[in-house]
Design a protein around this motif. Structure first.
Motif, mmCIF file in Angstrom:
data_model
loop_
_atom_site.group_PDB
_atom_site.id
_atom_site.type_symbol
_atom_site.label_atom_id
_atom_site.label_comp_id
_atom_site.label_asym_id
_atom_site.label_seq_id
_atom_site.Cartn_x
_atom_site.Cartn_y
_atom_site.Cartn_z
ATOM 1 N N ILE A 1 0.845 -1.191 0.000
ATOM 2 C CA ILE A 1 0.000 0.000 0.000
ATOM 3 C C ILE A 1 0.879 1.239 0.000
ATOM 4 O O ILE A 1 1.798 1.372 0.812
ATOM 5 N N SER A 2 0.567 2.151 -0.934
ATOM 6 C CA SER A 2 1.252 3.442 -0.998
ATOM 7 C C SER A 2 0.185 4.538 -0.998
ATOM 8 O O SER A 2 -1.011 4.245 -0.927
ATOM 9 N N LYS A 3 0.602 5.782 -1.115
ATOM 10 C CA LYS A 3 -0.350 6.895 -1.104
ATOM 11 C C LYS A 3 -1.372 6.792 -2.231
ATOM 12 O O LYS A 3 -2.514 7.183 -2.068
ATOM 13 N N SER A 4 -0.980 6.271 -3.368
ATOM 14 C CA SER A 4 -1.879 6.248 -4.519
ATOM 15 C C SER A 4 -2.795 5.030 -4.570
ATOM 16 O O SER A 4 -3.807 5.050 -5.262
ATOM 17 N N GLY A 5 -2.445 3.956 -3.885
ATOM 18 C CA GLY A 5 -3.281 2.770 -3.948
ATOM 19 C C GLY A 5 -2.615 1.539 -3.394
ATOM 20 O O GLY A 5 -1.746 1.623 -2.529
ATOM 21 N N MET A 6 -3.046 0.404 -3.917
ATOM 22 C CA MET A 6 -2.572 -0.868 -3.397
ATOM 23 C C MET A 6 -2.348 -1.841 -4.553
ATOM 24 O O MET A 6 -3.089 -1.844 -5.527
ATOM 25 N N ILE A 7 -1.337 -2.666 -4.401
ATOM 26 C CA ILE A 7 -1.073 -3.773 -5.317
ATOM 27 C C ILE A 7 -1.163 -5.052 -4.481
ATOM 28 O O ILE A 7 -0.532 -5.157 -3.432
ATOM 29 N N ALA A 8 -1.966 -6.000 -4.933
ATOM 30 C CA ALA A 8 -2.099 -7.297 -4.260
ATOM 31 C C ALA A 8 -1.569 -8.367 -5.210
ATOM 32 O O ALA A 8 -2.066 -8.496 -6.330
#
Length: 172
Positions: free
Chosen positions: A151-158
């Motif tokens: 999770i970063s400021k712009s979104g999430m990668i799963a």
């Protein structure tokens, strides 16, 4: 007169010690939460999934929403698998520090490959390590075989290695 000097000296020493404690972040009104503890609160919407073979899947074949409040996670995702509907839904309490993600699942439901929905309301607990790099917080929730999330400021990668990578956009 000696008593007054002793009182003043004691008062100065006590005041200095109190200010030192406050300045160091412990004592009088301080909390156990570190200012460096990561924050993941917000709502994330699933934009698309990339499969292991490079195929890009978007709505309406896949839909999802994930919300982290201060201490509760609500997760819902739906996708088609082999032409059959699949879905997962869960509600869990969580804590997050710069070292670990801890979760207590209160509700979990899944329908895999259209086989019918199963429910689980038994309390389960899991803990996983956290890594922080380049402004992103990464961990793999320890329950239900979930993918590793970053999770970063712009979104999430799963990412579920060898299966898929989901791209989530933070909407608030």
């Amino acid at each position: 007169m000696k008593t007054v000097h002793t009182f003043v000296a004691t008062l100065v020493l006590a005041s200095s010690a109190a200010m030192l404690c406050v300045g160091m972040g412990f004592g009088f009104g301080a909390t156990n939460a570190s200012k460096s503890d990561p924050k993941i609160e917000g709502t994330y919407m699933l934009e698309y999934r990339e499969t292991f073979d490079g195929k890009k899947i978007m709505a309406p074949e896949i839909l999802g929403m994930l919300s982290f409040s201060k201490n509760v996670r609500n997760f819902n995702v739906y996708w088609m698998s082999g032409g059959k509907p699949s879905s997962i839904s869960m509600v869990a309490k969580y804590t997050l520090s710069d070292k670990e993600y801890s979760e207590d699942c209160m509700y979990y439901a899944e329908n895999m490959d259209g086989k019918g929905i199963t429910y689980n309301t038994a309390a389960t607990h899991g803990v996983s390590p956290v890594t922080m790099k380049d402004g992103a917080i990464s961990f793999t929730p320890a329950l239900h075989g979930e993918p590793m999330i970053s999770i970063s400021k712009s979104g999430m990668i799963a990412t579920k290695t060898g299966v898929f990578t989901d791209h989530w956009k933070k909407i608030d």
